[in-house]
Design a protein around this motif. Structure first.
Motif, PDB file in Angstrom:
ATOM      1  N   ALA A  77       0.842  -1.206   0.000  1.00  0.00           N
ATOM      2  CA  ALA A  77       0.000   0.000   0.000  1.00  0.00           C
ATOM      3  C   ALA A  77       0.869   1.244   0.000  1.00  0.00           C
ATOM      4  N   GLN A 109       1.441  -4.094   3.834  1.00  0.00           N
ATOM      5  CA  GLN A 109       2.542  -3.214   4.207  1.00  0.00           C
ATOM      6  C   GLN A 109       2.301  -1.834   3.623  1.00  0.00           C
ATOM      7  N   GLY A 110       2.090  -0.873   4.496  1.00  0.00           N
ATOM      8  CA  GLY A 110       2.055   0.514   4.055  1.00  0.00           C
ATOM      9  C   GLY A 110       3.476   1.025   3.975  1.00  0.00           C
ATOM     10  N   PHE A 111       3.787   1.806   2.967  1.00  0.00           N
ATOM     11  CA  PHE A 111       5.160   2.308   2.865  1.00  0.00           C
ATOM     12  C   PHE A 111       5.192   3.512   1.946  1.00  0.00           C
ATOM     13  N   ASP A 157      11.071   5.004   2.772  1.00  0.00           N
ATOM     14  CA  ASP A 157      11.521   3.861   3.574  1.00  0.00           C
ATOM     15  C   ASP A 157      12.571   3.033   2.833  1.00  0.00           C
ATOM     16  N   HIS A 181       5.440   3.070  11.304  1.00  0.00           N
ATOM     17  CA  HIS A 181       6.097   1.763  11.253  1.00  0.00           C
ATOM     18  C   HIS A 181       5.583   0.802  12.328  1.00  0.00           C
ATOM     19  N   ILE A 226      -2.948   3.144   7.271  1.00  0.00           N
ATOM     20  CA  ILE A 226      -1.990   2.084   6.901  1.00  0.00           C
ATOM     21  C   ILE A 226      -0.872   2.674   6.062  1.00  0.00           C
ATOM     22  N   MET A 227      -1.285   3.536   5.141  1.00  0.00           N
ATOM     23  CA  MET A 227      -0.318   4.130   4.233  1.00  0.00           C
ATOM     24  C   MET A 227       0.412   5.290   4.898  1.00  0.00           C
ATOM     25  N   ARG A 245       2.700   3.993   7.424  1.00  0.00           N
ATOM     26  CA  ARG A 245       3.501   2.859   6.918  1.00  0.00           C
ATOM     27  C   ARG A 245       3.428   1.678   7.868  1.00  0.00           C
ATOM     28  N   LEU A 246       2.184   1.228   8.089  1.00  0.00           N
ATOM     29  CA  LEU A 246       1.969   0.136   9.030  1.00  0.00           C
ATOM     30  C   LEU A 246       2.212  -1.218   8.378  1.00  0.00           C
TER      31      LEU A 246
END
Lengths: 317, 317
Positions: free
Chosen positions: A221, A250-252, A256, B216, B242-243, B246-247
């Protein structure tokens, strides 16, 4: 001004690229969301661009260096306290410099991280890409194809769908605006389910994807563009699928993954030189056209990576 | 019947344990959800229990062996085609056999995986546990404390909250039923945000957690009990977090972690022997009381891990 540098924005045809996320940040900049405040009302907007150093007291950058990273929507920027990681020197100039605002910049790094760091595809995996003709999506699809996956993309116009199927090498593509039932549409393209989903849209589409994910599926995501401009976010109801299917989400953001840039260039430069990666850029000329281009991202007016050319080559000093 | 074995269910005080997930599976068993159909209407329910082998033609199990794994809600079970991974021989009998229905069984494995495989805590991490007095939650909290974290749990009664704070060593605990604004409650206990969330509840609580996660942050999702019994799942609106943060969200069940059992026993058995792990079991006597105990899980009637004793020791053959 030790460590400072002055850069002339866009020695290439390109300099600052409006990005969907930026709009969200602008809108919310008074709220100090996390550490992503890219602008202060009344000051120039920040954006990822290409620039040439015209003066520098920073030991790592000297006059004439080409760089990409966070610059501002202005002709010359004074950059102070350069964090090493957000300003990257350009060494490869045998490829269009405009690529460093996208394919070789933030979008490319994001797509590479999405596919290889989060998605971790196996040959034959079934991959779904949202916003598939956009800056990141078009690369995600092509990288997943290079990894041996079956790739389906979605976009919001016939022209974009044609691009995905006929030029970018997606196995299938569909126009989400023509689908009344997104769950059923996904079932049609993925009768056995989706292994990897690249999430740039959010909302209803994400809800439909959750139902169609395979067990142990992965969701990368890195954007939820449908949600940036809503007063109230769209409610989702299929979160239970996360547990039922044992999904990994995975949110990113590309930030990162600064450390993967060397690996990414090693991977992608040969493909670019061999013409095996297609990258569509939508370039408008002149900073005065930047705001309209930015707004256009939210109505789907752009076609590929949106770029604003501040100083075309013929005007370079 | 090569490979078959007959087991006498519960040579210990305990045999089959109703589990929240089972209720969901029962309800939906006609729909063949994934591969988790633990029962066929009209046949005995499957459940994780402790049993003694009374006859076996399987090379790995012989008469007298104690085992834990999937047995049925009946006095004797004929187990055919034992998958090696879902039937585990009991070697350590210096601890209560009832523990193998929970602490040393499915719940313990789940909690260990949640904390150390998904959550990966660093010393000082801020941890939130939902359903914290339940079979898995009480262990998650204690394991996170052993890893040096600050741990807050939530449960649905004063009695359970007292247990968390006074017996299980949680730093803080609160009754979610007494909070009108869950987002604000979490902000109170986690002014700097949550690093790791152990998700067993779903719905409104998950939505409130998303807003309170740190960048994170990790969410280990091994249950969403609030959603199992709803005709329509509760809509969530904070997925964008989530985004933004960045979970990392990982849905899983203990079945994904059979391989960690030896590591888990090496970790937990010394703590059990030293009395450093508290495990609360809620034992009802007799299979005839099983259905009521199962239903009780959904109204919060149980207190700790719910177990049904089929054959108390004095009745063992």
């Amino acid at each position: 001004m030790a460590g400072d540098q002055v850069v002339r924005n866009t020695q290439s045809t390109i300099s600052t690229c409006p990005d969907p996320m930026m709009h969200f940040l602008l809108k919310n900049s008074q709220q100090k969301i996390a550490k992503y405040v890219y602008c202060t009302p009344g000051s120039p907007i920040w954006g990822y661009g290409v620039a040439k150093v015209v003066d520098s007291s920073h030991p790592e950058y000297k006059k004439g260096d080409l760089v990409w990273g966070l610059t501002r929507w202005e002709e010359y920027s004074l950059i102070t306290n350069v964090p090493e990681t957000s300003f990257i020197k350009i060494h490869h100039t045998d490829v269009p410099l405009s690529h460093y605002t996208g394919l070789l910049g933030m979008a490319g790094k994001t797509a590479y991280a999405a596919v290889f760091e989060v998605g971790r595809p196996k040959k034959g995996d079934k991959v779904f890409v949202s916003a598939a003709s956009g800056a990141v999506g078009q690369l995600v699809g092509q990288f997943a194809k290079l990894a041996g996956c079956y790739v389906v993309g979605t976009a919001g116009s016939k022209q974009k769908v044609d691009l995905l199927k006929n030029k970018l090498g997606f196995d299938e593509a569909f126009n989400y605006k023509e689908e009344n039932d997104l769950e059923a549409a996904l079932k049609r393209y993925f009768p056995e389910g989706i292994d990897i989903y690249f999430e740039h849209v959010g909302g209803k589409l994400l809800d439909a994807v959750l139902v169609n994910m395979k067990e142990h599926g992965r969701i990368a995501a890195c954007g939820m563009i449908s949600q940036y401009d809503l007063a109230e976010p769209e409610p989702l109801k299929n979160l239970f699928q996360i547990m039922l299917k044992r999904l990994h989400i995975q949110g990113f953001t590309h930030r990162d993954y600064d450390h993967i840039v060397p690996n990414y260039y090693e991977f992608v430069l040969p493909y670019i030189r061999q013409g095996k990666i297609v990258y569509v850029e939508d370039i408008v000329e002149g900073l005065e056209n930047g705001p309209a281009a930015l707004v256009g991202l939210f109505t789907g007016r752009n076609f590929g990576k949106q770029v604003v050319a501040l100083a075309p080559p013929q005007k370079q000093p």
